[in-house]
Design a protein around this motif. Structure first.
Motif, PDB file in Angstrom:
ATOM      1  N   VAL A  74      43.845  14.599  35.204  1.00  0.00           N
ATOM      2  CA  VAL A  74      42.597  14.357  34.477  1.00  0.00           C
ATOM      3  C   VAL A  74      42.742  13.146  33.569  1.00  0.00           C
ATOM      4  O   VAL A  74      41.843  12.299  33.473  1.00  0.00           O
ATOM      5  CB  VAL A  74      42.194  15.602  33.661  1.00  0.00           C
ATOM      6  N   THR A  78      40.084   9.825  34.105  1.00  0.00           N
ATOM      7  CA  THR A  78      38.974   9.583  33.183  1.00  0.00           C
ATOM      8  C   THR A  78      38.529   8.133  33.125  1.00  0.00           C
ATOM      9  O   THR A  78      37.409   7.859  32.722  1.00  0.00           O
ATOM     10  CB  THR A  78      39.333  10.043  31.756  1.00  0.00           C
ATOM     11  N   VAL A 103      37.039  17.902  39.254  1.00  0.00           N
ATOM     12  CA  VAL A 103      37.274  16.957  38.152  1.00  0.00           C
ATOM     13  C   VAL A 103      36.451  15.689  38.357  1.00  0.00           C
ATOM     14  O   VAL A 103      35.825  15.177  37.417  1.00  0.00           O
ATOM     15  CB  VAL A 103      38.780  16.623  38.043  1.00  0.00           C
ATOM     16  N   ALA A 106      32.895  16.408  37.491  1.00  0.00           N
ATOM     17  CA  ALA A 106      32.727  16.538  36.047  1.00  0.00           C
ATOM     18  C   ALA A 106      32.696  15.174  35.365  1.00  0.00           C
ATOM     19  O   ALA A 106      31.991  14.970  34.379  1.00  0.00           O
ATOM     20  CB  ALA A 106      33.852  17.390  35.461  1.00  0.00           C
ATOM     21  N   LEU A 107      33.448  14.227  35.893  1.00  0.00           N
ATOM     22  CA  LEU A 107      33.508  12.880  35.320  1.00  0.00           C
ATOM     23  C   LEU A 107      32.400  11.974  35.834  1.00  0.00           C
ATOM     24  O   LEU A 107      32.312  10.815  35.430  1.00  0.00           O
ATOM     25  CB  LEU A 107      34.875  12.249  35.619  1.00  0.00           C
ATOM     26  N   HIS A 290      38.930  17.854  27.920  1.00  0.00           N
ATOM     27  CA  HIS A 290      39.660  16.615  28.208  1.00  0.00           C
ATOM     28  C   HIS A 290      38.715  15.429  28.030  1.00  0.00           C
ATOM     29  O   HIS A 290      37.587  15.428  28.534  1.00  0.00           O
ATOM     30  CB  HIS A 290      40.182  16.612  29.647  1.00  0.00           C
ATOM     31  N   GLU A 295      43.386  15.715  25.016  1.00  0.00           N
ATOM     32  CA  GLU A 295      42.885  17.036  25.362  1.00  0.00           C
ATOM     33  C   GLU A 295      43.041  17.934  24.154  1.00  0.00           C
ATOM     34  O   GLU A 295      43.908  17.719  23.300  1.00  0.00           O
ATOM     35  CB  GLU A 295      43.656  17.619  26.544  1.00  0.00           C
ATOM     36  N   ARG A 323      32.250  10.780  29.350  1.00  0.00           N
ATOM     37  CA  ARG A 323      32.360  11.978  30.162  1.00  0.00           C
ATOM     38  C   ARG A 323      33.473  12.893  29.655  1.00  0.00           C
ATOM     39  O   ARG A 323      34.481  12.430  29.105  1.00  0.00           O
ATOM     40  CB  ARG A 323      32.632  11.617  31.622  1.00  0.00           C
ATOM     41  N   VAL A 325      35.730  16.714  30.615  1.00  0.00           N
ATOM     42  CA  VAL A 325      36.093  17.750  31.575  1.00  0.00           C
ATOM     43  C   VAL A 325      36.407  19.008  30.783  1.00  0.00           C
ATOM     44  O   VAL A 325      37.134  18.974  29.785  1.00  0.00           O
ATOM     45  CB  VAL A 325      37.307  17.342  32.430  1.00  0.00           C
ATOM     46  N   ARG A 327      38.023  22.794  31.023  1.00  0.00           N
ATOM     47  CA  ARG A 327      38.887  23.620  31.858  1.00  0.00           C
ATOM     48  C   ARG A 327      39.146  24.963  31.192  1.00  0.00           C
ATOM     49  O   ARG A 327      39.179  25.071  29.969  1.00  0.00           O
ATOM     50  CB  ARG A 327      40.216  22.921  32.149  1.00  0.00           C
ATOM     51  N   THR A 334      39.458  24.252  36.502  1.00  0.00           N
ATOM     52  CA  THR A 334      38.385  23.366  36.055  1.00  0.00           C
ATOM     53  C   THR A 334      37.056  24.083  36.181  1.00  0.00           C
ATOM     54  O   THR A 334      36.653  24.501  37.268  1.00  0.00           O
ATOM     55  CB  THR A 334      38.377  22.061  36.877  1.00  0.00           C
ATOM     56  N   GLY A 337      32.027  20.079  33.451  1.00  0.00           N
ATOM     57  CA  GLY A 337      32.125  18.945  32.527  1.00  0.00           C
ATOM     58  C   GLY A 337      30.756  18.368  32.272  1.00  0.00           C
ATOM     59  O   GLY A 337      29.729  18.965  32.605  1.00  0.00           O
TER      60      GLY A 337
END
Length: 501
Positions: A74, A78, A103, A106-107, A290, A295, A323, A325, A327, A334, A337
């Protein structure tokens, strides 16, 4: 050649050939650690660069595929603009394939190519069908890194996807480089690397490290091991820093230009989406958040609709539009996000006006709250008037000295009032010291370290304060977090800028 520089991130299950594929495309083995080469398993982030047939350059972040290293994955993902998902023909879609895809969703990274690897060992068709279902719309290319089959088609597919992405070099925003690696070079000093999210970094720039607030100068700037006068957003960048020791920087810090207003935050209002109703947490749930290369655990407070407030246990350095994430902590997985709508809100619960404001922010409309507040000069601070109960709590904390009662026994509103008045200091999630006690314990740690070669142990501090191990440990962890000390084994070493003469 058109468009600015881009960063490509790999994704995929362990042993599906990500690193071998990057080496076949670039000639670079991104597994640089001896342990990685001995085991044949990626543990840390790896880096390479690739020139596409059009002449456009991609910075590559190669991520580990093992489930134990999803947090590292992650951190690398990013800052990417497009992905290269590796799915082995003889395995098909596996658990980490699905989590890496989650992931990426989510991003908000929805541009990329799927390489069906090891197509010399098995029919790639079944894996291609699974990939098309998991990542609809992605180009699929069957390849063999061992024999070179399909590599030209893969490069062409990456070129087509990259052509539709503008890059970030011309995008507005302050300089932000989220540090993912720190090391020292003999004769050169401290070097940090990361993906430059926005802005530029040039040789001799005056820079600031957030959240520590430390200053440095860019002695040299490199992009893929080549010195450059100026690096632009969207590139993997290495910066040789003058004025900072390598023990004063760590992964998760942010490098920005001196004079910018970027600051850490413990509260974020965000728009979040989750993989399913089943994976959506309850309000009050504790999760892992994250952002960049940082994180932190956090509590989620539902604000209505898709809007949540993240109440962070450790600070993030975020701006609107970034963005995130989210978890699950245990078992790790995950959940989903989303994006930051307000990086510095006040602590609040749901409300009709708030919901309307967050809906406007999510649509990209101007924020009337900020427009109203921004032009108004900040009023001179007025002394806080503390209630009788807050003053009584202050007296209790002062009398407790280095062994304060746990927060659970204290009134939260009174404690917050004391913090705002500068009379209480948060030492841990469950402890506050009176400000005078916090200042005194810091003075004693520095004095004790000066007597013992610049470092102090937990046992030494416990004996010096005449307190228990619990309180001494909380103090040292607090000073580590404040960047006064840094832990090395059993010792907490005082950082250079705090050493007593």
């Amino acid at each position: 050649m058109s468009g600015g520089p881009l960063t490509l991130g790999t994704a995929g299950h362990i042993d599906h050939g990500k690193t071998a594929l990057i080496q076949a495309l670039t000639g670079i083995d991104s597994d640089r650690l001896p342990e990685e080469q001995a085991r044949g398993v990626s543990i840390e982030l790896g880096y390479a660069n690739l020139e596409l047939p059009s002449g456009r350059r991609l910075s590559i972040v190669d991520v580990p595929g093992h489930e134990r290293y999803v947090r590292t994955m992650v951190a690398g993902a990013t800052g990417i603009d497009l992905y290269l998902m590796a799915i082995a023909a003889d395995d098909g879609v596996m658990p980490q394939t699905r989590e890496h895809a989650a992931v990426l969703r989510a991003l908000g990274i929805d541009h990329g190519v799927v390489a069906v690897t090891k197509s010399d060992l098995a029919d790639p068709e079944p894996a291609s069908l699974e990939a098309a279902e998991l990542l609809p719309g992605a180009e699929l290319v069957a390849v063999s890194a061992r024999h070179g089959n399909g590599l030209d088609a893969l490069l062409a597919a990456l070129d087509r996807v990259a052509a539709g992405l503008p890059g970030r070099s011309a995008a507005p925003g302050e300089t932000r480089l989220h540090v993912d690696r720190v090391f020292s070079v003999r004769g050169a000093g401290t070097v940090v690397t990361g993906t430059l999210w926005s802005g530029q970094i040039a040789r001799s720039d005056r820079l600031r490290l957030v959240p520590a607030g430390l200053r440095a100068r860019a002695r040299e700037v490199q992009v893929h091991d080549h010195a450059v006068d100026r690096a632009a957003a969207g590139q993997r960048v290495a910066v040789n820093l003058a004025g900072l020791g390598h023990d004063e920087v760590r992964r998760g810090d942010l490098l920005t230009q001196e004079g910018t207003q970027l600051e850490e935050t413990f509260l974020i209002d965000a728009e979040l989406s989750f993989a399913s109703r089943r994976s959506e947490p309850d309000t009050g749930a504790r999760v892992h958040v994250h952002h960049g290369t940082r994180e932190t655990p956090a509590r989620l407070a539902w604000l209505g609709g898709a809007f949540w407030q993240l109440r962070l246990e450790r600070p993030l350095i975020a701006v609107e539009g970034d963005r995130l994430v989210v978890r699950q902590i245990a078992p790790p997985d995950t959940l989903g996000g989303g994006r930051v709508l307000d990086a510095h809100p006040r602590r609040h619960g749901p409300g009709r006006e708030l919901l309307a404001r967050l809906t406007r922010l999510a649509r990209g409309e101007p924020d009337p709250v900020r427009e109203t507040i921004a032009p108004t000069p900040e009023p001179a601070p007025t002394p806080l008037t503390l209630s009788a109960s807050a003053l009584a709590l202050e007296a209790r904390l002062r009398e407790a000295g280095f062994e304060p009662p746990p927060d659970g026994e204290l009134d939260r509103d009174d404690l917050a009032a004391l913090r705002r008045a500068g009379r209480a200091v948060r030492i841990s999630r469950t402890l506050h010291f009176h400000a005078d006690a916090a200042a005194e314990v810091r003075r004693r740690v520095l004095a004790l370290a000066a007597e013992h070669g610049g470092a102090v142990t937990l046992a030494q501090l416990r004996d010096a304060l005449g307190t228990s191990r619990k309180f001494a440990q909380a103090v040292l962890e607090h000073l580590d977090g404040e960047r006064v000390t840094i832990r090395r084994g059993d010792e907490h070493v005082v950082r250079r800028q705090h050493r007593e003469a």
